[in-house]
Design an enzyme around this catalytic site. Structure first.
Site, PDB file in Angstrom:
ATOM      1  N   CYS A   1       0.833  -1.199   0.000  1.00 22.80           N
ATOM      2  CA  CYS A   1       0.000   0.000   0.000  1.00 22.80           C
ATOM      3  C   CYS A   1       0.873   1.256   0.000  1.00 22.80           C
ATOM      4  CB  CYS A   1      -0.994  -0.040   1.149  1.00 22.80           C
ATOM      5  SG  CYS A   1      -2.345   1.161   0.967  1.00 22.80           S
TER       6      CYS A   1
ATOM      7  N   GLU B   1      -2.542  -9.102   2.595  1.00 22.03           N
ATOM      8  CA  GLU B   1      -2.906  -9.703   3.884  1.00 22.03           C
ATOM      9  C   GLU B   1      -4.407  -9.639   4.150  1.00 22.03           C
ATOM     10  OE1 GLU B   1      -2.463  -5.340   4.919  1.00 22.03           O
ATOM     11  OE2 GLU B   1      -1.609  -6.757   3.471  1.00 22.03           O
TER      12      GLU B   1
ATOM     13  N   HIS C   1      -3.815  -4.710  -0.489  1.00 23.72           N
ATOM     14  CA  HIS C   1      -3.374  -5.375   0.739  1.00 23.72           C
ATOM     15  C   HIS C   1      -3.460  -6.890   0.569  1.00 23.72           C
ATOM     16  CE1 HIS C   1      -3.171  -1.879   3.509  1.00 23.72           C
ATOM     17  NE2 HIS C   1      -4.049  -1.363   2.672  1.00 23.72           N
TER      18      HIS C   1
END
Length: 212
Positions: free
Chosen positions: A79, A185, A183
């Site tokens: 990001c 994750e 992202h």
């Protein structure tokens, strides 16, 4: 060991939890010595470009991050961590990024009823299928939270793109450096596969095949 850089401007918990979920050995560090002993490093980031750049400098990790990248071990920006790898951003005029890659981060243009910031799931068109994207299907959906975007002048480093009013370069990879505007994750199975690929490169010391 994968080191997550703690410079006061990163969403560390979700990144750490995702790596631990896939069984990777990971640590949070603000110590340059520990960073330089790691097999791989991750630069997360939330907030504004200028504040994050200032925090990275004040933390003492600015030059160690550049030294780590120059050393050839896998490095992942996430990001705002991706944006910091470039030269500058319209968000913070006059503030210099790490300048690992040439290019400027621009604001997503208003119009067509699009909400800014761009928050939500978008599909990726893959420009590269190695590195982070091994075994990741084209058009996989990933999660974005951002108001600024990259359109790289160096097209060979772009590894995926998406559409949100404009074409957004969603990720880059070149040699040992990888970065995503989205992202991983928070991007379900596709994102976890990317983190597995990165962790595997950390273990083997191998780079991706993207051009440098």
């Amino acid at each position: 060991m994968i080191s997550i850089l703690d410079y006061g401007a990163g969403n560390l918990k979700s990144v750490v939890n995702a790596f631990r979920f896939i069984g990777a050995e990971v640590e949070i560090t603000h110590d340059a010595g520990r960073l330089m002993r790691a097999q791989a490093a991750v630069l997360p980031g939330v907030g504004s470009f200028g504040d994050a750049a200032a925090s990275l400098r004040q933390s003492g990790l600015w030059q160690p991050a550049l030294d780590f990248i120059a050393g050839g071990r896998p490095f992942l920006g996430i990001c705002l961590g991706m944006q910091l790898l470039f030269e500058e951003s319209e968000e913070s005029p006059g503030v210099k990024g790490l300048s690992v890659f040439p290019g400027k981060i621009c604001r997503i243009p208003d119009g067509d009823g699009l909400k800014i910031p761009h928050i939500g799931w978008n599909s990726l068109t893959l420009d590269q299928t190695d590195g982070l994207f091994r075994q990741v299907p084209d058009q996989s959906y990933v999660y974005f939270v951002h108001s600024y975007y990259l359109h790289s002048p160096e097209r060979k480093i772009v590894s995926s793109h998406t559409q949100y009013g404009v074409t957004i370069d969603a990720s880059v990879q070149a040699g040992n450096v990888f970065a995503t505007q989205f992202h991983p994750e928070k991007s379900g199975q596709a994102g976890l596969q990317m983190l597995k690929n990165f962790a595997r490169m950390a273990e083997t010391g191998r780079e991706g095949k993207g051009s440098c």
